[in-house]
Scaffold this active site. Structure first.
Site, PDB file in Angstrom:
ATOM      1  N   HIS A  25      -6.357  -7.601  -0.040  1.00 39.46           N
ATOM      2  CA  HIS A  25      -6.484  -6.181  -0.341  1.00 39.46           C
ATOM      3  C   HIS A  25      -5.725  -5.848  -1.619  1.00 39.46           C
ATOM      4  CE1 HIS A  25      -6.651  -6.580   4.143  1.00 39.46           C
ATOM      5  NE2 HIS A  25      -7.782  -5.942   3.909  1.00 39.46           N
ATOM      6  N   ASP A  59      -4.734 -13.397   4.548  1.00 41.98           N
ATOM      7  CA  ASP A  59      -5.965 -12.702   4.927  1.00 41.98           C
ATOM      8  C   ASP A  59      -7.140 -13.059   4.025  1.00 41.98           C
ATOM      9  OD1 ASP A  59      -4.762 -11.368   2.813  1.00 41.98           O
ATOM     10  OD2 ASP A  59      -4.586  -9.450   3.847  1.00 41.98           O
ATOM     11  N   HIS A 116       0.812  -1.222   0.000  1.00 41.37           N
ATOM     12  CA  HIS A 116       0.000   0.000   0.000  1.00 41.37           C
ATOM     13  C   HIS A 116       0.844   1.271   0.000  1.00 41.37           C
ATOM     14  CE1 HIS A 116      -3.497  -2.460   0.500  1.00 41.37           C
ATOM     15  NE2 HIS A 116      -3.142  -2.876   1.710  1.00 41.37           N
TER      16      HIS A 116
END
Length: 303
Positions: A162, A237, A123
């Protein structure tokens, strides 16, 4: 154990990871982190992460941004975007984790496989931190590969739940890199960037659909690109029960996912670095077992 390879790099035993509790409640508690290291050490040698040189970070990140973070000149808004308050350990963690990925990259060039037990801070943008990510370790190593002439076509296969928004933004104009992100459609980051290939999955996606998408969408695209080096963000995740994820894979499904990736790379003769990326499960033991399953899949494919 006499062999020094395969091996894994870890920043978790260094000082920056020993000071105080985890910075977020979703992170593995100290005792479970120790259990993960014990399990990994039973499988292969663990080496302490080397510290990344700032010059390597500056290949990717704005020098003024790096200088501010080194000095702690960070606003509250920037701390909120990162996900926890600044302290010197945040900077040191970023350098160690990124150094481990670069060391694993050198391992993959020499031996075909490189492993970082952390990493995957996808990120981080050129001039800002987001989502627990201060430095973008995989992009730093990708830039090193390209600048040194060690690779011509690099795949970044991001299977964290993500989207790798920082990675996509940093490499959007780099034709030599194919960024692939398979992620939750309704999850952070809520404003997505454009990767080379994005596959956004609905909440509750389980093993059958996930693995079919890998086989039918991702594998042909990777084959068409024909990478000569690959990074794999093996996010745990995606597991059902993750505090920050919305998919529903089982540990067996994650192992089948990992098997696909590692066996593809081994068959193709493509050097591959795996980093562990995200994992915040409500059941720490389930998370540890899945992480160790990723190591087992890598060793089975490249052993």
């Amino acid at each position: 154990m006499t062999s020094t390879f395969p091996r894994a790099w870890t920043a978790f035993r260094r000082a920056a990871y020993q000071a105080g509790p985890p910075p977020r409640r979703q992170f593995l508690p100290r005792e479970f982190l120790e259990a993960l290291l014990v399990g990994a050490a039973a499988r292969l040698p663990l080496l302490d992460a080397p510290r990344l040189d700032w010059v390597d970070a500056e290949r990717v990140h704005d020098p003024a941004y790096l200088a501010r973070w080194r000095r702690g000149e960070v606003t509250r808004a920037e701390e909120r975007a990162l996900g926890f308050p600044w302290n010197p350990a945040v900077v040191e963690r970023g350098l160690l984790s990124s150094g481990a990925t670069l060391a694993a990259t050198r391992d993959a060039l020499a031996h075909g496989l490189g492993i970082n037990l952390g990493g995957g801070t996808h990120h981080a943008y050129r001039d800002r931190a987001e989502g627990f990510s201060f430095l973008n370790d995989v992009v730093i190593s990708t830039r090193w590969l390209l600048d040194q002439g060690h690779a011509r076509r690099v795949l970044i296969l991001d299977l964290d739940v993500h989207q790798g928004n920082g990675t996509a933004a940093l490499l959007q104009d780099e034709a030599r890199v194919f960024t692939v992100s398979v992620h939750g459609a309704n999850n952070y980051p809520f404003q997505k960037e454009r990767s080379g290939l994005d596959l956004a999955l609905p909440d509750g996606t389980g093993d059958e659909v996930y693995l079919a998408e890998l086989d039918e969408v991702i594998a042909p695209a990777v084959a068409d690109f024909r990478p000569d080096f690959a990074f794999y963000l093996a996010g745990a995740d995606v597991l059902e029960g993750d505090q920050l994820g919305r998919l529903a894979l089982t540990p067996e499904g994650v192992r089948l996912r990992d098997d696909r990736v590692f066996r593809w790379a081994a068959r193709a003769g493509t050097p591959l670095v795996t980093v562990m990326a995200g994992g915040y499960n409500r059941d720490p033991q389930k998370l540890i077992e899945t992480r160790l399953g990723t190591l087992d899949a890598a060793l089975a494919a490249f052993g």
